[in-house]
Design a protein around this motif. Structure first.
Motif, PDB file in Angstrom:
ATOM      1  N   THR A 130       0.809  -1.234   0.000  1.00  0.00           N
ATOM      2  CA  THR A 130       0.000   0.000   0.000  1.00  0.00           C
ATOM      3  C   THR A 130       0.833   1.271   0.000  1.00  0.00           C
ATOM      4  N   GLU A 151      -4.612  -7.848  -3.418  1.00  0.00           N
ATOM      5  CA  GLU A 151      -5.273  -8.245  -2.178  1.00  0.00           C
ATOM      6  C   GLU A 151      -4.282  -8.962  -1.280  1.00  0.00           C
ATOM      7  N   TYR A 174      -7.830  -8.614   2.242  1.00  0.00           N
ATOM      8  CA  TYR A 174      -8.132  -7.186   2.220  1.00  0.00           C
ATOM      9  C   TYR A 174      -7.641  -6.567   0.910  1.00  0.00           C
ATOM     10  N   ASP A 175      -8.434  -5.659   0.375  1.00  0.00           N
ATOM     11  CA  ASP A 175      -8.097  -4.983  -0.869  1.00  0.00           C
ATOM     12  C   ASP A 175      -7.084  -3.869  -0.598  1.00  0.00           C
ATOM     13  N   CYS A 176      -5.972  -3.901  -1.331  1.00  0.00           N
ATOM     14  CA  CYS A 176      -4.901  -2.927  -1.086  1.00  0.00           C
ATOM     15  C   CYS A 176      -5.331  -1.498  -1.403  1.00  0.00           C
ATOM     16  N   THR A 220      -8.689  -0.248  -1.348  1.00  0.00           N
ATOM     17  CA  THR A 220      -9.816   0.250  -0.565  1.00  0.00           C
ATOM     18  C   THR A 220      -9.704  -0.021   0.932  1.00  0.00           C
ATOM     19  N   GLU A 221      -8.802  -0.944   1.330  1.00  0.00           N
ATOM     20  CA  GLU A 221      -8.641  -1.272   2.746  1.00  0.00           C
ATOM     21  C   GLU A 221      -7.163  -1.251   3.147  1.00  0.00           C
ATOM     22  N   ALA A 253      -6.231  -2.045   6.882  1.00  0.00           N
ATOM     23  CA  ALA A 253      -6.388  -3.461   7.220  1.00  0.00           C
ATOM     24  C   ALA A 253      -5.224  -4.275   6.662  1.00  0.00           C
ATOM     25  N   SER A 306      -2.210  -3.784   8.832  1.00  0.00           N
ATOM     26  CA  SER A 306      -2.308  -4.431  10.144  1.00  0.00           C
ATOM     27  C   SER A 306      -1.904  -5.897  10.089  1.00  0.00           C
TER      28      SER A 306
END
Length: 328
Positions: free
Chosen positions: A53, A63, A67-69, A71-72, A75, A78
């Motif tokens: 990201t 992903e 988790y989508d790189c 949009t998220e 997350a 984390s």
């Protein structure tokens, strides 16, 4: 089939007119090490930055851990530990303070952060230097401290971008054992490296990237099987004899070349028979030989056959113009 932990589908990233990624596709299962290989500027570091990201792809999907790189990103971060080409340390802080800071940024209490920092210092052999400023550490110590920070939260996914650059052979092998231990516990690892021995030792599978595209994938043994023929290697007593040797051995095998000064390599279907013929020709010509032997294809041969370049033991610093960064 289990859901992959890391997915990249048709990733495209441009820097001006330069297309750093041109449709990259990857899948990495849980508890698996994928080695990402390629020449300088191929797109390895850009791929890592998109998956972590630090960069946004122009198109395609990435992903991590479900988790989508795009949009998220919080997350994704984390779940991930990242050790980049360049260490992200505060040189004014001690080794212990650097790790304590990273642990606090991950949300640990002060007491838990102290425990995590102490564990990583011990894990990477830095306890005796814990009180010293990181700015006074050697290159190898800085790399180990950076790895300690990347792994401090026991991430589900670890991205290691040239992780052993600057380490001596012993420290490099210690790092390999650490990575193997992570995978044994179910951690998924994306490894970029230009040390082909490192990829051969660690990776469950390899993806070779060139000009922004993945051009080959497979287990190291599988990729080596694709490169046909044995290699006959001749180390000449006098490197000046190399051009004459190459000319003399033409026709013994499909190809013969000076792989490096004073070392001539010949590709053949029958290594033992070709070696006898090579030694016979060189003896008749009065060309002294320091060493000679045969070997099976290596990852370096795979790299050369796919990209037209030999693997080199140096970090990739020309991947893209984007600045280095760290997860935060």
């Amino acid at each position: 089939m289990p859901t992959p932990t890391i997915v990249a589908e048709s990733l495209v990233k441009r820097f001006g007119r330069h297309r750093a990624l041109d449709g990259v596709n990857l899948e990495v299962p849980r508890g698996h090490i994928l080695g990402l290989l390629g020449p300088n500027g191929a797109g390895k570091t850009t791929t890592v930055r998109v998956l972590s990201t630090l960069l946004a792809a122009d198109s395609g999907r990435a992903e991590v851990a479900g988790y989508d790189c795009a949009t998220e990103p919080a997350a994704v971060r984390s779940t991930m530990g990242l050790s980049g080409q360049y260490t992200s340390l505060d040189e004014n802080l001690t080794g212990r303070e650097n790790l304590h800071l990273v642990a606090r940024l991950y949300g640990y209490s002060r007491a838990r952060a102290r425990e995590r920092a102490a564990r990583q210092l011990d894990r990477f052999g830095l306890t005796d230097a814990a009180h010293r400023r990181a700015g006074g550490y050697s290159g190898g110590m800085r790399r180990r401290l950076d790895l300690g920070g990347a792994l401090i939260a026991d991430p589900r996914v670890v991205v290691l971008d040239e992780p052993t650059t600057g380490l001596d052979p012993r420290a490099r092998r210690d790092t390999w054992e650490t990575v193997r231990g992570l995978v044994a516990d179910g951690t998924t690892v994306l490894l970029t490296t230009q040390y082909l021995e490192e990829a051969d030792q660690l990776a469950d599978s390899i993806a070779v990237i060139d000009h922004g595209r993945v051009i080959a994938t497979g287990a190291p043994a599988e990729l080596k099987r694709r490169v046909r023929g044995e290699r006959v290697e001749i180390v000449l007593a006098d490197p000046a004899d190399a051009p004459r040797t190459v000319h003399l051995l033409a026709g013994v095998g499909p190809s013969v070349s000076e792989a490096e000064p004073g070392r001539v390599e010949l590709v053949t279907r029958d290594g033992s028979r070709a070696l006898l013929e090579v030694l016979h020709r060189l003896e008749r010509a009065g060309i002294p030989v320091a060493d000679a032997g045969t070997r099976k294809p290596s990852l370096d041969d795979v790299f050369l056959s796919l990209t037209g370049q030999s693997g080199v033991d140096q970090p990739d610093t020309t991947d893209d113009p984007a600045p280095a960064g760290a997860l935060s």
